[in-house]
Scaffold this motif. Structure first.
Motif, short mmCIF file in Angstrom:
data_model
loop_
_atom_site.label_atom_id
_atom_site.label_comp_id
_atom_site.label_asym_id
_atom_site.label_seq_id
_atom_site.Cartn_x
_atom_site.Cartn_y
_atom_site.Cartn_z
N GLU A 103 -2.70 64.01 -1.09
CA GLU A 103 -2.59 62.81 -0.06
C GLU A 103 -2.23 61.68 -0.93
OE1 GLU A 103 -6.90 61.57 0.82
OE2 GLU A 103 -6.86 63.52 0.70
N PHE A 104 -2.12 60.46 0.00
CA PHE A 104 -1.87 59.20 -0.90
C PHE A 104 -2.17 58.07 0.23
CE2 PHE A 104 2.06 59.76 1.27
CZ PHE A 104 2.29 58.60 2.12
N HIS A 105 -2.56 56.82 -0.33
CA HIS A 105 -2.67 55.67 0.51
C HIS A 105 -2.08 54.47 -0.17
CE1 HIS A 105 -6.16 54.66 -1.69
NE2 HIS A 105 -6.07 53.45 -1.39
N VAL A 106 -1.86 53.40 0.52
CA VAL A 106 -1.39 52.11 -0.10
C VAL A 106 -2.38 51.21 0.52
CG1 VAL A 106 0.64 50.72 -0.04
CG2 VAL A 106 1.02 53.11 0.08
N ASP A 107 -2.65 50.33 -0.55
CA ASP A 107 -3.24 49.09 -0.18
C ASP A 107 -2.61 47.98 -0.58
OD1 ASP A 107 -6.08 49.97 0.31
OD2 ASP A 107 -6.47 50.26 -1.95
#
Length: 141
Positions: free
Chosen positions: A103-107
């Protein structure tokens, strides 16, 4: 500055994979107009017994945390485009991994809280930023 912190279990990436992935990430941001030195990629190998998903150790895992500071997506459509681009960048490294959790996320962090070598980066599209891109280095402006 885009910062990619890539947390992964042992053996997930070869040294060549790391160089290739970091170059592909950096190339993309350069095409978007950022200086190459804005892009930082950190590979952090996490032993399987130290990576838990849902309270259970994960034998093969990848977790990518991305901070976007220099630029922000103006709307949901562009954010979705960024998410699909990130997936496409990671996809070649995911194939052939059994029992993989990834998984990944971007802030998107305020550019007001960012400095490089003690300087606030120049405004987007300014002559100073263009000079930073051309020189691929920080300079007073």
């Amino acid at each position: 500055m885009p910062l990619w912190a890539i947390h992964h279990t042992p053996g997930f990436f070869t040294d060549e994979d790391k160089r290739d992935l970091a170059a592909r990430i950096t190339d993309h941001y350069e095409r978007a107009g950022l200086p190459r030195f804005y892009v930082v990629v950190i590979f952090d190998e996490i032993r399987s017994e130290n990576l838990y998903v849902g309270g259970e150790p994960t034998s093969v895992g990848l977790r990518v945390v991305i901070d976007h500071i220099a630029r922000h997506a103006p709307d949901k459509q562009r954010r979705n485009g960024i998410a699909h681009w990130i997936k496409s960048i990671l996809q070649p490294y995911l194939e052939g991994k059994d029992n993989l959790h990834w998984e990944f996320h971007v802030d998107e962090t305020s550019e007001d809280l960012w400095m490089i070598n003690g300087l606030i980066p120049p405004p987007m599209g300014s002559d100073a930023e263009k000079r930073w891109v051309a020189q691929n280095a920080v300079s007073a402006y």
